[in-house]
Write a protein that holds these residues in place. Structure first.
Motif: not given
Length: 353
Positions: A249-265
């Motif tokens: 919540v302290e950086q809402v909008g700044s999210i790191f999503v998992e790719c097709s390989e299962g890694h956060l980017h």
């Protein structure tokens, strides 16, 4: 805005550094508490590299009101999730920051969701959105992600029971269409997966994509890791594609999503640095330490460079098999509370009341 995963390290670092230096200077000027912490900590407000951008512990948002705009410009207050009696973070958003966060979230999710709004099932209860001025972390997440969907359906009743009849009707109505599912990891596990198992509900969400985030702590206690979670949801609910994300919540909008390989980017507008939990020195790829998150979005509060309470490791940069550029990393869980408290006390001690 740049396409979120196309910049290499050489292209991204100078652009992001310029934005972050601008934000450090802005908050230094506008927030007396932030200025006091930076001065007492002996930080340079214009950094020569990303690793030198001043950071503050995320826990400080639970201990003080950090805001860089006049209170009358605040349109929304976000609070972190916490158990009863716990202090919660308060994050103050003005219109500009709120709009920037919404727009950026859309850009970051486009590679996974495309540009078209999908029929959407929110694996939560509608009552979490009652107060439109003050949102919990859950409410903020639901509100942000609901922009990707249409014909929103809330799968849980107010008492957290599964609306099985409503769900079946919805799935029948949108049969054959791709459906977006969104929820928080533990709630999906507890109130959707376990409930359907217990009651003997056999649901098939069809051509669905699930985006979920939030802590894994309670699932780890039950010895459930990400691949087990994904497999069980597929077996019980027919969910075909699952992507976790890391954010706060302290950086809402700044999210790191998992790719097709299962890694956060890390997308082009944000980054992570891993630091030694005792010395706070930056660590090399492959070494586990505290996660520092950087983002060019927070303008209404000094949240552009935060040291989190989470442990993680950078796995590589610009060479993930999925094709996305930038750092890719994993999150191992929370650091024991006592180890970070000293860091927060040091910063807070540098603030004159």
């Amino acid at each position: 805005m740049t396409i979120p995963y196309h910049l290499t390290k050489a292209e991204k670092a100078p652009l992001l550094l310029e934005k972050l230096n601008g934000l450090t200077n802005l908050h230094f000027e506008k927030s007396p508490q932030y200025r006091s912490m930076i001065e007492k900590g002996g930080f340079q407000i214009t950094a020569s590299q990303l690793e030198k951008v001043p950071f503050i512990p995320v826990q400080l948002f639970k201990l003080m009101d950090l805001v860089s705009v006049p209170k009358e410009e605040v349109i929304k207050v976000l609070t972190s999730s916490g158990t009863t009696g716990q202090q919660v973070s308060k994050i103050y958003l003005d219109k500009e920051t709120s709009i920037a966060q919404t727009k950026t979230l859309v850009e970051v999710m486009k590679p996974l969701l495309g540009g078209k709004r999908l029929p959407m099932i929110i694996l939560d209860t509608k009552s979490v959105l009652k107060d439109r001025k003050s949102f919990s972390a859950r409410g903020a997440g639901i509100l942000g992600f609901s922009n990707f969907g249409r014909k929103h359906f809330y799968a849980l009743n107010d008492d957290m029971s599964l609306d099985i009849e409503g769900l079946e009707n919805y799935l029948e109505e949108y049969k054959g269409q791709r459906i977006l599912l969104f929820g928080f990891t533990f709630m999906i596990w507890q109130y959707v997966y376990k409930e359907s198992l217990k009651k003997g509900y056999k649901l098939d969400f069809g051509d669905s994509i699930l985006i979920h985030g939030g802590g894994w702590k309670k699932l780890e206690d039950e010895a459930v890791d990400a691949s087990t979670f994904n497999q069980l949801l597929h077996d019980q609910l027919g969910i075909r594609e699952v992507h976790n994300y890391y954010g706060m919540v302290e950086q809402v909008g700044s999210i790191f999503v998992e790719c097709s390989e299962g890694h956060l980017h890390t997308p082009s507008y944000a980054d992570v640095i891993i630091r030694d939990s005792l010395t706070f020195e930056p660590l090399q790829n492959g070494k586990q330490g505290l996660i520092q998150v950087l983002s060019e979005l927070p303008k209404s509060y000094p949240g552009h460079s935060l040291l989190t309470e989470d442990l993680g490791m950078i796995l590589g940069e610009d060479d993930c098999p999925c094709g996305w550029k930038g750092k890719y990393f994993n999150v191992a869980g929370r650091i024991p509370k006592a180890e970070l408290r000293g860091c927060s006390d040091t910063f807070q001690g540098g603030v004159e009341s």
